[in-house]
Write a protein that holds these residues in place. Structure first.
Motif, PDB file in Angstrom:
ATOM      1  N   ARG A   1       0.840  -1.211   0.000  1.00  0.00           N
ATOM      2  CA  ARG A   1       0.000   0.000   0.000  1.00  0.00           C
ATOM      3  C   ARG A   1       0.864   1.247   0.000  1.00  0.00           C
ATOM      4  N   ARG A   2       1.922   1.242   0.801  1.00  0.00           N
ATOM      5  CA  ARG A   2       2.812   2.417   0.863  1.00  0.00           C
ATOM      6  C   ARG A   2       3.507   2.636  -0.479  1.00  0.00           C
ATOM      7  N   LEU A   3       3.911   1.545  -1.111  1.00  0.00           N
ATOM      8  CA  LEU A   3       4.658   1.649  -2.365  1.00  0.00           C
ATOM      9  C   LEU A   3       3.771   2.080  -3.525  1.00  0.00           C
ATOM     10  N   LEU A   4       2.589   1.490  -3.640  1.00  0.00           N
ATOM     11  CA  LEU A   4       1.763   1.645  -4.842  1.00  0.00           C
ATOM     12  C   LEU A   4       0.537   2.522  -4.655  1.00  0.00           C
ATOM     13  N   ARG A   5       0.116   2.752  -3.431  1.00  0.00           N
ATOM     14  CA  ARG A   5      -1.082   3.541  -3.112  1.00  0.00           C
ATOM     15  C   ARG A   5      -2.299   2.956  -3.845  1.00  0.00           C
ATOM     16  N   ASP A   6      -2.938   3.730  -4.723  1.00  0.00           N
ATOM     17  CA  ASP A   6      -4.164   3.235  -5.353  1.00  0.00           C
ATOM     18  C   ASP A   6      -3.893   2.241  -6.476  1.00  0.00           C
ATOM     19  N   ARG A   7      -2.618   1.926  -6.710  1.00  0.00           N
ATOM     20  CA  ARG A   7      -2.272   0.898  -7.707  1.00  0.00           C
ATOM     21  C   ARG A   7      -2.056  -0.473  -7.056  1.00  0.00           C
ATOM     22  N   PHE A   8      -2.453  -0.596  -5.778  1.00  0.00           N
ATOM     23  CA  PHE A   8      -2.496  -1.877  -5.095  1.00  0.00           C
ATOM     24  C   PHE A   8      -3.967  -2.205  -4.845  1.00  0.00           C
TER      25      PHE A   8
ATOM     26  N   GLU B   1      -7.040  -4.631  -3.584  1.00  0.00           N
ATOM     27  CA  GLU B   1      -7.323  -5.706  -2.634  1.00  0.00           C
ATOM     28  C   GLU B   1      -8.775  -6.151  -2.632  1.00  0.00           C
ATOM     29  N   GLU B   2      -9.681  -5.297  -3.106  1.00  0.00           N
ATOM     30  CA  GLU B   2     -11.094  -5.644  -3.080  1.00  0.00           C
ATOM     31  C   GLU B   2     -11.351  -6.820  -4.021  1.00  0.00           C
TER      32      GLU B   2
ATOM     33  N   ILE C   1     -10.457 -20.130 -13.901  1.00  0.00           N
ATOM     34  CA  ILE C   1     -10.627 -18.981 -13.015  1.00  0.00           C
ATOM     35  C   ILE C   1      -9.794 -19.234 -11.751  1.00  0.00           C
ATOM     36  N   ARG C   2      -8.882 -18.326 -11.448  1.00  0.00           N
ATOM     37  CA  ARG C   2      -8.071 -18.398 -10.238  1.00  0.00           C
ATOM     38  C   ARG C   2      -7.972 -16.985  -9.671  1.00  0.00           C
ATOM     39  N   VAL C   3      -8.607 -16.745  -8.539  1.00  0.00           N
ATOM     40  CA  VAL C   3      -8.705 -15.389  -7.993  1.00  0.00           C
ATOM     41  C   VAL C   3      -7.491 -15.085  -7.125  1.00  0.00           C
ATOM     42  N   PRO C   4      -6.750 -14.019  -7.430  1.00  0.00           N
ATOM     43  CA  PRO C   4      -5.611 -13.641  -6.590  1.00  0.00           C
ATOM     44  C   PRO C   4      -6.086 -12.949  -5.314  1.00  0.00           C
ATOM     45  N   GLU C   5      -5.202 -12.869  -4.322  1.00  0.00           N
ATOM     46  CA  GLU C   5      -5.516 -12.124  -3.098  1.00  0.00           C
ATOM     47  C   GLU C   5      -5.433 -10.625  -3.336  1.00  0.00           C
ATOM     48  N   ALA C   6      -4.521 -10.227  -4.231  1.00  0.00           N
ATOM     49  CA  ALA C   6      -4.320  -8.799  -4.495  1.00  0.00           C
ATOM     50  C   ALA C   6      -3.645  -8.647  -5.849  1.00  0.00           C
ATOM     51  N   VAL C   7      -3.661  -7.402  -6.344  1.00  0.00           N
ATOM     52  CA  VAL C   7      -3.072  -7.086  -7.651  1.00  0.00           C
ATOM     53  C   VAL C   7      -2.190  -5.851  -7.497  1.00  0.00           C
ATOM     54  N   ALA C   8      -0.999  -5.898  -8.061  1.00  0.00           N
ATOM     55  CA  ALA C   8      -0.085  -4.761  -8.078  1.00  0.00           C
ATOM     56  C   ALA C   8       0.053  -4.248  -9.502  1.00  0.00           C
TER      57      ALA C   8
ATOM     58  N   PRO D   1      -1.045 -16.703 -16.841  1.00  0.00           N
ATOM     59  CA  PRO D   1      -1.056 -15.494 -16.006  1.00  0.00           C
ATOM     60  C   PRO D   1      -2.039 -15.555 -14.843  1.00  0.00           C
ATOM     61  N   LEU D   2      -2.492 -16.769 -14.477  1.00  0.00           N
ATOM     62  CA  LEU D   2      -3.428 -16.921 -13.366  1.00  0.00           C
ATOM     63  C   LEU D   2      -2.687 -17.307 -12.090  1.00  0.00           C
ATOM     64  N   ALA D   3      -3.328 -17.073 -10.951  1.00  0.00           N
ATOM     65  CA  ALA D   3      -2.680 -17.240  -9.648  1.00  0.00           C
ATOM     66  C   ALA D   3      -3.305 -18.409  -8.891  1.00  0.00           C
ATOM     67  N   PRO D   4      -2.858 -19.644  -9.145  1.00  0.00           N
ATOM     68  CA  PRO D   4      -3.465 -20.806  -8.493  1.00  0.00           C
ATOM     69  C   PRO D   4      -3.207 -20.869  -6.990  1.00  0.00           C
ATOM     70  N   GLU D   5      -2.176 -20.182  -6.520  1.00  0.00           N
ATOM     71  CA  GLU D   5      -1.882 -20.154  -5.082  1.00  0.00           C
ATOM     72  C   GLU D   5      -2.348 -18.854  -4.434  1.00  0.00           C
ATOM     73  N   GLY D   6      -3.213 -18.108  -5.115  1.00  0.00           N
ATOM     74  CA  GLY D   6      -3.614 -16.818  -4.576  1.00  0.00           C
ATOM     75  C   GLY D   6      -2.481 -15.828  -4.738  1.00  0.00           C
ATOM     76  N   GLY D   7      -2.025 -15.261  -3.621  1.00  0.00           N
ATOM     77  CA  GLY D   7      -0.886 -14.367  -3.683  1.00  0.00           C
ATOM     78  C   GLY D   7      -1.165 -13.117  -4.494  1.00  0.00           C
ATOM     79  N   LEU D   8      -0.102 -12.597  -5.133  1.00  0.00           N
ATOM     80  CA  LEU D   8      -0.151 -11.303  -5.813  1.00  0.00           C
ATOM     81  C   LEU D   8      -0.040 -11.479  -7.313  1.00  0.00           C
TER      82      LEU D   8
END
Length: 449
Positions: free
Chosen positions: A14-21, A23-24, A39-46, A81-88
């Motif tokens: 959040r500090r690094l990217l602000r609104d470019r991080f 989480e919703e 379909i593999r939903v990540p925890e967050a996107v940077a 480009p999908l995130a099977p382990e969640g993550g970022l």
């Protein structure tokens, strides 16, 4: 077991990217898809904007041990480009600057988020040309093209993405930034790490700058469409043309199932070839005339097209993948490559296997270089039969000295088949390379191997 983003990692991002991080959940869902149907939903996107931010993200990933999945435009067909382990998910779409076009050196330098079509347009204004042209070129990114070593119709004459990548700026897991390769046409100093990374599907490093070879723009272009009453005749005719010393920029094939799905108006045509020729106008005219002569008496129809009319024919080709959706709610899509001399036999066997299982199979693609896109189309309840059919088709490819992927890569959807093509010693060496680049297994996990 999933390795989740810690609270500390989230605060730092959040500090690094602000609104470019992001989480919703609703925002993350937009990055949970590609063209594979998975379909593999990540925890967050940077959404980084420069190399320094990518480096800091990968440093944090290494320290906090959360997985990172690089992503471009999400046009891959394999789940890469999908995130099977969640993550970022690390989406590079904002790193989209064309940094340099140098007509004297025939070099372009771009960031990974530059769309292939945008680069082509910028080069054309300077009289230059970047040949690799995947069907998704209007919206796929150069970074994604490099990650999968994308090809396209013009691979017959011009080769694929790896033939145009001279150098890379790449960030390793842990955050170290490497400058690899050259900006010259020759260079053999040390091991070729650049070519190793091309086609590595984001499992070894993240590209942040790409140096490409470009060519003078061909002054003229012409297309010849040739329709045949059966598929075998079309493939035999293509072999005849290529064996007589004619080298098209592209030689594309569509089978009867594909033509039906696209609504092709000539109903008696069950096999179609699209040839494209480029170069000086006199050479294009000569190639078109020679090809017409070689095909005389063998076709249901021959049509020469230029300009907008030719583009209309190529739009039919580029629109095949979405058109096939009407033939089945699900599909298995593979981009196999065979020796051209074995394409006709392969297609006959596919038709036999299709009849045995009662499933629809469409075959189309870059037949000029042996690369066919084989699509098994089915309803959900037929999935077990479709899986069995896919295994038989892929086994046939290997029996005929082919390879299981020519340009789409392995990702999630094909990794189970890798041991059928790559011997144990080769797989072991690949795993060692992955450990050397990514000792904690955090970069694009579960892909390829």
């Amino acid at each position: 077991m999933k390795r989740r983003l810690s609270r500390a990692a989230r605060r730092a991002l959040r500090r690094l990217l602000r609104d470019r991080f992001l989480e919703e959940e609703a925002a993350c869902l937009a990055y949970a898809y590609d063209a594979s149907g998975l379909i593999r939903v990540p925890e967050a996107v940077a959404l980084p904007e420069n190399t320094e931010e990518v480096s800091r993200i990968l440093t944090l990933s290494y320290e906090e041990e959360f997985p990172v999945t690089p992503r471009g435009a999400g046009t891959a067909t394999t789940g890469a480009p999908l995130a099977p382990e969640g993550g970022l998910v690390l989406c590079l779409s904002r790193m989209n600057r064309i940094l340099e076009i140098n007509p004297e050196d025939l070099v372009a330098v771009v960031e990974p988020g530059v769309v292939n079509a945008r680069l082509k347009e910028a080069l054309a204004r300077r009289g230059l040309f970047y040949p690799p042209d995947p069907a998704s070129f209007r919206f796929s990114t150069i970074g994604g093209n490099v990650a999968t070593c994308a090809g396209g119709p013009r691979g017959l004459k011009y080769g694929v993405t790896r033939d145009y990548v001279l150098g890379l700026e790449a960030v390793l897991p842990g955050g170290e930034v490497l400058s690899l390769g050259v900006r010259t046409l020759k260079g053999v100093v040390g091991y070729d790490l650049t070519r190793l990374l091309v086609g590595s599907e984001g499992t070894l490093a993240v590209f942040t700058r790409i140096t490409l070879k470009v060519l003078p723009l061909p002054p003229s272009r012409g297309t010849l469409a040739a329709g045949f009453t059966d598929e075998e005749s079309a493939l035999s005719a293509m072999q005849e043309v290529l064996s007589r010393g004619v080298l098209p920029a592209a030689a594309e094939f569509m089978d009867r199932v594909t033509l039906s799905a696209t609504g092709f108006p000539e109903r008696e045509v069950h096999g179609l070839l699209l040839f494209e020729f480029d170069g000086p106008e006199a050479a294009v005219k000569e190639d078109l005339e020679r090809t017409r002569h070689l095909l005389a008496g063998k076709t249901r129809f021959l049509k020469e097209a230029r300009g907008a009319e030719a583009e209309g024919l190529w739009e039919i080709r580029r629109g095949i993948s979405p058109a096939l959706r009407k033939l089945g709610a699900r599909r298995f899509a593979d981009d196999v490559v065979l020796p051209r001399s074995r394409l006709s036999f392969f297609l006959k066997e596919v038709r036999r296997l299709s009849a045995e299982t009662g499933l629809t199979v469409a075959c189309f693609g870059h037949a000029g270089d042996g690369n066919l896109h084989v699509n098994i189309l089915f309803e959900p309840e037929a999935e077990p039969r479709a899986r069995t059919l896919r295994e038989k088709i892929l086994s046939l490819v290997l029996e005929l000295s082919g390879t299981l992927s020519g340009e789409h890569g392995v990702g999630l959807t094909k990794k189970a088949y890798l041991p059928a093509e790559v011997p144990p010693a080769g797989l072991s060496l690949m795993r060692e390379l992955k450990r050397l680049f990514d000792p904690k297994g955090l970069l694009n996990p579960e892909k390829v191997l």
